[in-house]
Write a protein that holds these residues in place. Structure first.
Motif, mmCIF file in Angstrom:
data_model
loop_
_atom_site.group_PDB
_atom_site.id
_atom_site.type_symbol
_atom_site.label_atom_id
_atom_site.label_comp_id
_atom_site.label_asym_id
_atom_site.label_seq_id
_atom_site.Cartn_x
_atom_site.Cartn_y
_atom_site.Cartn_z
ATOM 1 N N THR A 2 4.837 9.145 -2.779
ATOM 2 C CA THR A 2 5.709 8.944 -1.621
ATOM 3 C C THR A 2 5.387 7.569 -1.023
ATOM 4 N N GLY A 3 6.272 7.130 -0.143
ATOM 5 C CA GLY A 3 6.019 5.853 0.525
ATOM 6 C C GLY A 3 4.700 5.897 1.274
ATOM 7 N N ARG A 4 4.455 7.017 1.937
ATOM 8 C CA ARG A 4 3.226 7.145 2.725
ATOM 9 C C ARG A 4 1.999 7.090 1.816
ATOM 10 N N ARG A 5 2.073 7.802 0.679
ATOM 11 C CA ARG A 5 0.918 7.844 -0.225
ATOM 12 C C ARG A 5 0.635 6.456 -0.810
ATOM 13 N N ASN A 6 1.715 5.719 -1.093
ATOM 14 C CA ASN A 6 1.544 4.351 -1.575
ATOM 15 C C ASN A 6 0.737 3.536 -0.572
ATOM 16 N N LEU A 7 1.147 3.639 0.681
ATOM 17 C CA LEU A 7 0.457 2.854 1.708
ATOM 18 C C LEU A 7 -0.957 3.374 1.948
ATOM 19 N N GLU A 8 -1.111 4.693 1.874
ATOM 20 C CA GLU A 8 -2.451 5.260 2.094
ATOM 21 C C GLU A 8 -3.433 4.757 1.033
ATOM 22 N N PHE A 9 -2.930 4.686 -0.205
ATOM 23 C CA PHE A 9 -3.802 4.204 -1.281
ATOM 24 C C PHE A 9 -4.275 2.775 -1.001
ATOM 25 N N PHE A 10 -3.319 1.904 -0.669
ATOM 26 C CA PHE A 10 -3.712 0.518 -0.403
ATOM 27 C C PHE A 10 -4.526 0.426 0.894
ATOM 28 N N GLY A 11 -4.209 1.318 1.830
ATOM 29 C CA GLY A 11 -4.987 1.368 3.073
ATOM 30 C C GLY A 11 -6.450 1.700 2.789
ATOM 31 N N GLN A 12 -6.660 2.612 1.814
ATOM 32 C CA GLN A 12 -8.039 2.965 1.458
ATOM 33 C C GLN A 12 -8.761 1.757 0.847
ATOM 34 N N LEU A 13 -8.026 0.988 0.035
ATOM 35 C CA LEU A 13 -8.651 -0.197 -0.571
ATOM 36 C C LEU A 13 -9.006 -1.229 0.500
ATOM 37 N N TYR A 14 -8.137 -1.337 1.510
ATOM 38 C CA TYR A 14 -8.396 -2.308 2.577
ATOM 39 C C TYR A 14 -9.312 -1.737 3.661
ATOM 40 N N GLY A 15 -9.541 -0.441 3.571
ATOM 41 C CA GLY A 15 -10.403 0.194 4.557
ATOM 42 C C GLY A 15 -9.748 0.319 5.919
ATOM 43 N N VAL A 16 -8.427 0.545 5.946
ATOM 44 C CA VAL A 16 -7.758 0.714 7.240
ATOM 45 C C VAL A 16 -7.517 2.208 7.496
ATOM 46 N N PRO A 17 -7.515 2.616 8.761
ATOM 47 C CA PRO A 17 -7.330 4.048 9.056
ATOM 48 C C PRO A 17 -5.901 4.510 8.749
ATOM 49 N N LYS A 18 -5.758 5.834 8.571
ATOM 50 C CA LYS A 18 -4.448 6.395 8.234
ATOM 51 C C LYS A 18 -3.423 6.148 9.339
ATOM 52 N N LEU A 19 -3.952 6.039 10.556
ATOM 53 C CA LEU A 19 -3.066 5.819 11.699
ATOM 54 C C LEU A 19 -2.265 4.529 11.512
ATOM 55 N N ARG A 20 -2.893 3.543 10.921
ATOM 56 C CA ARG A 20 -2.245 2.255 10.699
ATOM 57 C C ARG A 20 -1.057 2.412 9.735
ATOM 58 N N VAL A 21 -1.216 3.332 8.775
ATOM 59 C CA VAL A 21 -0.135 3.581 7.818
ATOM 60 C C VAL A 21 1.109 4.059 8.567
ATOM 61 N N ALA A 22 0.888 4.995 9.479
ATOM 62 C CA ALA A 22 2.014 5.510 10.268
ATOM 63 C C ALA A 22 2.636 4.390 11.108
ATOM 64 N N GLU A 23 1.784 3.529 11.616
ATOM 65 C CA GLU A 23 2.275 2.423 12.456
ATOM 66 C C GLU A 23 3.203 1.493 11.675
#
Lengths: 279, 408
Positions: free
Chosen positions: A90-111
């Motif tokens: 999903t779009g969210r999962r795509n961003l979550e994966f890259f968010g994990q690599l960048y070390g950003v919180p899940k909240l940022r994905v929603a933002e």
């Protein structure tokens, strides 16, 4: 922020970039224009560390792109011209994966999903997304870690007017907060509207570099197109005294059926500068 | 190496497989096949199956319940106990009045005519051997048992009636005793003839038969099938999935997106090369454990699995480095498999030495089959050494190729 010094890139015998020297300041939104094969994408590829310069040096935030690429990587976000998502996620999962690599919180994905107006489609698989949604997801990915530098390769291609406006707004906001942005585009209106400075490349060389306003002043033609009552079409140069008098006489005599002053035409200017305009 | 990045990359690989399901479906199929193999052939010794010839059940069909039949029933050998079934003639499955024997079965019919009804005045035993078509030796183990026990039953009957008989011969599994008795009888007949004949016919020399096996043994089909499943699972994960999915990511540009993230190239590669061999070895271990749980405590099994896994990983990495598109990777995997199979076939049929030793696929099935059948000999350690050397060579070559051609 970004310094390109005498950059040459060759693919075999083909010279893609030929002695490009350019400095882009912090907080600047820089538009890179040029016809296909002008060297824009190659320049971006060098900036993101995916192509080694044949000659010349490129530094980003003080780091050399060849020797200190690892230090540069977290500093930039990149929107490629070709979308590259995990289709099955999903779009969210795509961003979550890259968010994990960048070390950003899940909240940022929603933002960022909300920022690019994809929050409602966030939980659908990307394979069901339209081209515009995919493009916006790319932008969301590039913005995830709030990088100080953004490289955007035709960020508004395939976007509808509203979505393009959203992207423009986001980019201007990022610039307001100090980000440096380089975008390549074919959309002259976009360049005129949002870019602080514009560079026009042709055959690997930078042939024009200035602000859109300065380009307008340099390339606006002070001419008048007239259609006469007898059907003739005439052009009068307002910078020429004789031509101006002839135009006045024509109008006084009532022989002019229609009159139109020429406006600045970025498109025509681009074609003229790149030598691609039809005679 | 940063664990949070490795973890994210490994979870991503797993979730991609969960989302695509093709690989999972194949893994489930392999597990189901291993389970079926275990459920439908639970005994360790099986003479054969309907798929590969041989006889797994032999019916002993008799017309009368005589002392001979009782003797046979009482002296069924333990190793054939589950496969010999006694029944009266005509009790079997019939089609249009004819007895039907299912594939993988055979029958020995024993019809007896008692002395008072026999035209010769002696009991007559008629034995009919119904073997699978084209395989007259399929019932050999059952025949060996039958001839031995008929001989013993008749000797016992004679001794019970007070007849002094010489000791029974040494019954051997190769039926040499029948040959030796026939020869002895011929010698006796000729000796009798010499006494009554005026001339001096030559005497018959003693006969000794020695048969030496070539060291071969009957293929354990279940172990062979289990070996096939284990090898395939390793091949599937390392030589098919790894390069195709790697090239798919490269083709889509997702690999570039990951490369531009804080994940270093080595972290991305390590995650991939951890995930796929682990997946393959996990699946292979599951399949092997379903076939024979005890194999999990065998050091040789684990060494064999690691060696073959390393070899296949090296091959998969090489393909991933060479192929630029998913289709190229898939075709590369297929071409490699076919080429190696052809080379191995040509080498074995033409007795070409040494060349086969250069293929992981030559050593791998041998060591895994030995581990699964629990029959590890010195030569298998040699094969294991060969597999380890090849695995290291493939991994080294692949790493060099990755560095040379660019990891993405």
């Amino acid at each position: 922020m970004i310094r390109i010094d005498n950059l040459h890139v060759r693919y075999g015998t083909f010279v893609a970039v030929n002695g490009l020297t350019l400095e882009i300041r912090r907080g600047e939104l820089f538009g890179l224009l040029g016809p296909n094969g002008a060297g824009k994408s190659t320049t971006i590829r060098v900036l993101i560390g995916q192509r080694l310069p044949t000659v010349g040096t490129v530094t980003v935030a003080g780091f050399d792109v060849v020797r200190q690429w690892a230090q540069i990587k977290p500093c930039f976000g990149y929107v490629p011209d070709r979308e590259n998502h995990f289709e099955e996620f999903t779009g969210r999962r795509n961003l979550e994966f890259f968010g994990q690599l960048y070390g950003v919180p899940k909240l940022r994905v929603a933002e960022v999903l909300k920022l690019v107006e994809l929050d409602e489609a966030a939980d659908l698989p990307v394979r069901g997304y339209s081209l515009g949604m995919r493009k916006k997801l790319l932008l969301a990915r590039a913005l995830l870690h709030e990088p100080p530098i953004l490289y955007l390769d035709e960020p508004t291609a395939n976007l509808d007017i509203h979505s393009a406006e959203v992207v423009h707004r986001i980019l201007r906001e990022r610039v307001k907060f100090g980000a440096t942005i380089i975008l390549t585009t074919h959309d002259m209106d976009e360049v005129e509207k949002i870019c602080d400075r514009v560079g026009i490349m042709c055959r690997g060389k930078l042939i024009a570099l200035d602000s859109p306003l300065a380009l307008r002043q340099q390339h606006t033609e002070r001419k008048v197109d007239v259609i006469c009552t007898n059907g003739d079409r005439l052009v009068f140069d307002l910078d020429d005294d004789r031509s101006r008098r002839e135009l006045a006489a024509l109008v006084t005599a009532g022989a002019a059926a229609s009159l139109r002053t020429r406006e600045f035409d970025f498109h025509a200017t681009f074609l003229k500068l790149t030598g691609l305009a039809f005679d | 190496m940063r664990w949070y990045i490795l973890k994210a990359l490994l979870i991503k690989e797993w979730q991609r497989h969960l989302a695509n399901r093709g690989g999972i479906a194949l893994a489930i199929l392999l597990v189901a096949a291993a389970a079926l193999l275990s459920v439908f052939a639970p005994t360790e010794v099986a003479a054969g199956t309907g798929f590969v010839g041989g006889v797994h059940h032999c019916f002993i069909e008799f017309d009368q319940q005589t002392p001979l039949i009782q003797h046979l029933q009482a002296n069924t050998p333990a190793e054939l106990g589950g496969q010999i079934v006694f029944r009266r003639l005509g009790e079997g499955e019939k089609l249009d009045g004819l007895l039907v024997y299912q594939p993988g079965t055979g029958a020995i019919q024993i019809r007896q005519i008692l002395a008072h009804k026999s035209p010769t005045g002696r009991d007559t035993i008629s034995v009919y051997v119904w073997h699978p078509d084209g395989d007259p030796l399929a019932l050999a183990p059952y025949e060996a048992w039958l001839w031995r026990e008929i001989r013993r039953a008749l000797s016992d009957q004679a001794r019970h009636s007070g007849v002094q008989l010489p000791a029974d011969p040494d019954f051997d599994t190769q039926n040499h005793w029948i040959l030796e008795e026939a020869h002895k009888r011929f010698q006796d007949q000729l000796a009798l003839a010499r006494k009554s004949s005026p001339g001096d016919p030559p005497s018959v020399p003693d006969l000794q038969v020695n048969r030496k096996g070539l060291g071969g043994k009957v293929l354990d089909f279940r172990a062979a099938v289990a070996t096939g499943l284990v090898v395939f699972s390793l091949y599937f994960a390392c030589v098919y999935l790894l390069p195709t999915l790697n090239c798919e990511e490269r083709e889509r540009g997702v690999l570039l997106a990951q490369a531009l993230s804080p994940a270093s190239p080595s972290e991305i590669l390590v995650a991939k090369f951890l995930f796929y061999p682990t997946l393959g070895i996990g699946l292979a271990t599951t399949l092997a454990a379903i076939y024979k749980t005890a194999v999990l405590s065998s050091l040789f099994f684990w060494l064999a699995l690691m060696a073959v896994g390393a070899g296949f990983l090296g091959i998969g990495m090489t393909l991933a480095a060479l192929a630029r598109t998913q289709r190229a990777a898939f075709l590369g995997g297929m071409c490699y498999l076919l080429s190696v199979s052809m080379v191995l076939l040509i080498c074995s049929t033409n007795n070409i030495p040494y060349l086969s030793n250069l293929a992981v696929e030559y050593h791998g099935p041998r060591i895994l089959h030995a581990a699964l059948s629990g029959d590890v000999h010195t030569r298998h350690w040699g094969h294991l050494f060969g597999a380890v050397v090849l695995g290291i060579a493939w991994l080294g070559g692949a790493a060099w190729l990755f560095r040379r051609r660019g990891w993405q």
